[in-house]
Design a protein around this motif. Structure first.
Motif, PDB file in Angstrom:
ATOM      1  N   GLY A  61       0.833  -1.193   0.000  1.00 51.71           N
ATOM      2  CA  GLY A  61       0.000   0.000   0.000  1.00 51.71           C
ATOM      3  C   GLY A  61       0.863   1.237   0.000  1.00 51.71           C
ATOM      4  N   CYS A  62       0.331   2.319   0.554  1.00 51.78           N
ATOM      5  CA  CYS A  62       1.045   3.591   0.548  1.00 51.78           C
ATOM      6  C   CYS A  62       0.868   4.304   1.877  1.00 51.78           C
ATOM      7  N   LEU A  85       5.507  -1.064   1.561  1.00 55.11           N
ATOM      8  CA  LEU A  85       4.694   0.132   1.457  1.00 55.11           C
ATOM      9  C   LEU A  85       5.412   1.226   0.686  1.00 55.11           C
ATOM     10  N   MET A  86       4.746   1.754  -0.316  1.00 59.06           N
ATOM     11  CA  MET A  86       5.242   2.908  -1.041  1.00 59.06           C
ATOM     12  C   MET A  86       5.162   4.104  -0.091  1.00 59.06           C
ATOM     13  N   THR A  93       0.080   9.936   6.341  1.00 55.47           N
ATOM     14  CA  THR A  93      -0.430   8.570   6.286  1.00 55.47           C
ATOM     15  C   THR A  93      -1.914   8.587   6.629  1.00 55.47           C
ATOM     16  N   ALA A 115      -2.960   6.899   1.269  1.00 52.58           N
ATOM     17  CA  ALA A 115      -3.542   5.703   0.644  1.00 52.58           C
ATOM     18  C   ALA A 115      -4.107   6.038  -0.741  1.00 52.58           C
ATOM     19  N   TYR A 118      -1.432   5.833  -3.906  1.00 61.10           N
ATOM     20  CA  TYR A 118      -0.772   4.593  -4.325  1.00 61.10           C
ATOM     21  C   TYR A 118      -0.680   4.520  -5.844  1.00 61.10           C
ATOM     22  N   LYS A 119       0.463   4.057  -6.324  1.00 59.48           N
ATOM     23  CA  LYS A 119       0.730   3.981  -7.767  1.00 59.48           C
ATOM     24  C   LYS A 119       0.822   2.542  -8.240  1.00 59.48           C
ATOM     25  N   HIS A 120       0.229   2.290  -9.379  1.00 57.20           N
ATOM     26  CA  HIS A 120       0.276   0.969 -10.001  1.00 57.20           C
ATOM     27  C   HIS A 120       1.722   0.528 -10.232  1.00 57.20           C
ATOM     28  N   HIS A 122       4.217   0.828  -8.362  1.00 50.84           N
ATOM     29  CA  HIS A 122       4.751   0.181  -7.157  1.00 50.84           C
ATOM     30  C   HIS A 122       4.337  -1.287  -7.124  1.00 50.84           C
ATOM     31  N   LEU A 123       3.092  -1.560  -7.443  1.00 49.97           N
ATOM     32  CA  LEU A 123       2.587  -2.932  -7.449  1.00 49.97           C
ATOM     33  C   LEU A 123       3.349  -3.808  -8.433  1.00 49.97           C
ATOM     34  N   HIS A 144      -8.534   0.878  -3.901  1.00 52.18           N
ATOM     35  CA  HIS A 144      -7.343   0.932  -4.753  1.00 52.18           C
ATOM     36  C   HIS A 144      -7.702   0.638  -6.200  1.00 52.18           C
TER      37      HIS A 144
END
Length: 149
Positions: A61-62, A85-86, A93, A115, A118-120, A122-123, A144
């Motif tokens: 997550g972020c 976690l990004m 947070t 939250a 969050y960037k794709h 990172h996934l 998300h």
């Protein structure tokens, strides 16, 4: 009530609610407990407790580059959860203030903050995607999915 909260209700925080977090996190007169939570983290923590093998679970997550994000990572690590976690520079947070009043009524005020950042990418990074590929079970949080559409 100065924040307009209702008993046994849950809301997304508005700007007028920011003061709640400042009061709770910075020398509150109340007994404040910091607990990683929310549906996904609660499920992850239960699974981690049940499996009893360090890093049997991973949360992706972020978080922001703030003390709350640092505390969250440390608390999850102490419970044996792996965190990938990004970190969103300059962001707070996401948190949920759970306020319990007389008669055990509670009001929950949620800030998504980092939250939502969050960037794709990172996934699908090599490190995170390799964890995904090695995993047997997945639990995903729906908002998300909204971020990527």
């Amino acid at each position: 009530d100065r924040f307009g909260l209702k008993a046994n209700d849950g809301i997304l925080a508005q700007e007028k609610h920011r003061e709640i977090y400042d009061e709770l996190l910075n020398g509150s007169k109340f007994d404040v407990k910091k607990i990683p939570g929310g549906a996904t983290q609660n499920a992850l923590r239960v699974a981690q407790w049940y499996l009893r093998e360090r890093h049997a679970t991973t949360i992706v997550g972020c978080v922001g580059d703030d003390k709350v994000g640092q505390d969250m990572r440390e608390l999850l690590d102490r419970e044996g959860c792996r965190t990938e976690l990004m970190v969103a520079e300059g962001a707070n947070t996401g948190t949920c203030a759970v306020l319990v009043s007389a008669g055990a009524n509670r009001s929950m005020v949620t800030r998504r903050d980092a939250a939502n950042l969050y960037k794709h990418s990172h996934l699908i990074s090599d490190k995170v995607w390799s964890i995904v590929q090695e995993s047997s079970f997945f639990l995903r949080l729906e908002f998300h999915v909204e971020l990527f559409m």
